[in-house]
Design an enzyme around this catalytic site. Sequence first.
Site: not given
Lengths: 113, 227, 626
Positions: C336, C80, C144, C307-308, C174-175, C260, C109, C273, C455, C258, C262, C333
């Site tokens: 925004k 998931h 994950w 912080h994780h 790919s990314s 990731e 293009d 926006s 969890r 982290h 964002y 943040t």
Amino acid sequence: MASHSATAGHADGHDHPTWSTYWKIAVILFVITAIEVSAFYIPAWETSWIYVPSMLFLSTIKFTLVVMYYMHLKYDHKLFRSLFTGPLIVAALTLIGLMFLFSKLSIRLGLLS
Amino acid sequence: MTATTMPAAHDESHGHGHHYTTLGLDNRKIAIWTFIGSECMLFASLISTYLVYKGRSVKGPFPHEAWTDPSGKVFPAILDIPVTSASTFVLLMSSFAMVLALAAVQNKELPKTTFGERILGSSKLWLWVTCLMGTAFLGFQAYEFTAFIREGLTIRTNLFGSSFFTLTGFHGAHVAVGVCWLFSLLAIDYKRGLGPSDALNVDIAALYWHFVDVVWIVIFTLVYLIK
Amino acid sequence: MATIVAAPPYSSTATESANTGLMSWLTTVDHKRIGVLYLITALVFFVIGGLEAFLIRAQLAVPNGTVLSADMYNQLFTMHGTTMVFLAIMPLSAAFFNFLIPLQIGARDVAFPRLNAFSYWIYLLGGIFITVPIFFAVAPDGGWFGYAPLSTKQFSPQINMDFWVLGLQILGISSLAAAFNFITTIINMRAPGMHLMRMPIFTWMSFVVQFLVALAFPVITIALVFLQFDRFFGTNFYAIGAGADPLLWQHLFWVFGHPEVYILILPAFGLVSEVLPTFSKKPLFGYPVMVYSGILIGFLGFGVWAHHMFAVGMGPIADAVFSLTTMLIAIPTGVKIFNWMATMWDGDLRFNTSMKFGVALVGMFTIGGISGVMHSSPPADLQQTDTYFIVAHFHYVLFGGSMFGLFAGLYYYFPKISGRFMSESLGNWHFWLTFLGMNLTFFPMHFSGLLGMPRRTYQYDAGQGLELFNLLSTIGTLVLMLGTLFGLINLWKSWKSGERASSNPWGAPTIEWAIPSPPPEHNFDTLPQITSRYPLWDLKGAVVTHPTTVADEAGRVQKTAKQLGIPMPNPSILPLVTAVGVIVMFSGMLFTGSNMKLAVAIMIGGAVWWIAGLYNWLLTPLEDAH
């Protein structure tokens, strides 16, 4: 960067480094590497506190010379300079951060440490 | 139709195949610099891991100190500084040959009269020199790796072996890709000759090659010279 | 035609019918078609990921559930997370990158059209590679985040995690390829006058995201290489007995992980926006500040990773540093959020489905953001970490933020993509059911989390006060599924028979609305000269423009690229061929444990295949000589 969007920029135009620049850089690279390797075999230098900083300093010079002259960032569009130095700074900070986190580097802060 | 219209830019395609670009730079060159920036993070991760694991192996052989195993067998410090110094020189000088190759391609059209000018202006010669030096570097690395394995250090032996072989192996793989790339350019040079219109393609290969060189400058100092 | 008009007078595109056969899709290098491919593929994976979530919730509906075995539960929560992050949200963002960036900057293009196709094929094949095992109950089961040493051979001896390690490597290619492509595109393909500070804000946020991808993915690549070597070749990177540090993986993973976060949220911020100004008939409030805060979020995103990991005990200094940087990143943040509210303030609001999703993002993301700042305090985090409180937090930012933003963008840009409107009535059902279902699913998790429910455990005992909250969450999931069903039906029906849309049906300000819907192959007949941030509004001399209608544009004909003499890249099968070779090479790795010879043979075969494909590709010119 916004200022020169409409007109063609100065991609590879003016003062290119010349043959004399190239071989001078090659000699400097050669000499610095020779100094580094000999320092490794000089116990008085190798064991002193100055050894690691001096090695880092010398290889930074080599790194910079290759990047500035052989990769011609010194002469190229400034965009390329930022595309390289930006990531390089993030990479260097990450490396230094990891060194602190794994206690390879430390700062003494009185009561906190 | 409304009276207010948005002005269009002057025609963007001049000559053949040249599309409009914002900065007048070639897309491929921007892409290769972006790629090199990304590679900085790749090697930073590898080098960080090597440094984090430095001195943490529970058993030898070690890079800079001798080690005696439980049975009393002595393993000397494994890094071979003289050989690696030689390979470092070779790689540094290959960068020098590479800039000469690029200059030769860029100045293909200039008249060459003296012997020296003909030597300096030969893109084939300098591409060959670069390729051979790159191959020589790979040869040194193959020699180093087999010597280490003979002396009892494999990628599985300890943390030093794992992180050392992976770091230098990744660098070696980059050199190998670079050598293939340069040989491909050499093949094109033999087939139809590389001229000023190919300078950008050679420049991109050169940027990659020099980047691989500067990574080795860092690795040589951090891994081999600093104990 | 020397000029393009503010509201161009055409809605039908080509005089001849475009080639739409299967081969045209396999060989396409058109960024718009690749965008559509990304959109459809990502939605399929989104549904798969949602069904996995449903099974998880079915198991947790009542105490000591028996729907799933513990092993199957592990596979489902792993897949998931992996599916939603790498196969649904990132590619949904990529769909918009592909479709919109060239249109928004006024380009024909992307910089490297075939590389773009290659990115998509790698994504599709890599997605299949990592998803198929779940149907045979051998899917990855280590989370994950794949924490090593749990994910090493010693603790995960089965083939399950091999799929994960290799699949993520493939998706990383790919990314990264897409990141190099889009950075080059945005830097160098902008139309004349499109200064950086005139770029549409979606393109700006995408620009930041591409740098995050280019700098974060190499780190996970290396972490995965170590894991791969540990699993396949017996190296010691994560072998604690050999002296390895159990935190190495965690640090490398979160240095990637982290940024990731964002990478997942900034594209949605960009889309919202675009949506809010159009439906408020006001320019975005504080455009420069929005740009700078996006850049700042991207930069600071590399300095908050630990912080994780407060729970692992890094010491007071590291805790303090990462706590502070985390609080710091909340500031841009928050800026925004306030700017979006100021954009809507006193505006002429139109509450259609797109706007509803956009406004919902502002609210829901704020909730998720605030619970996020709560974790920045290590003492609080120690209570919350590994509980459902964290699950509630990141689903508010990922579902309430990323997905709502992407839905807002989908309803907003669907007319441009397809030339048809999405249905407002079905959209209304889609929005309200999703909004209700999302809150019903994830809000109770704050409570079950604070009550201490951990969890990633497949059962919980009765009598701990968790029953009600879990039941509510499961009911919420059903509502959410119903809402998504409405969304999918809407998409399907609108694609086939939605109401026709004109070139600028919303009265929007940016240049992608100055060309027909759907745009012709070459996007712009002539490259526009950009003179302001909101060209289509500023041209009218006032801030507000009026939407165009189909009737206005009836009967106008759009010329094709060939008629206009615009050189376009040729279709090519080589990106697909090369991508298949890459996948074959990685698949060979799977056999290293069982049959080394076979593994090496497959890997060499795959490598030769893709290298041959690559040489062929590089030696084939992009366009016909002209």
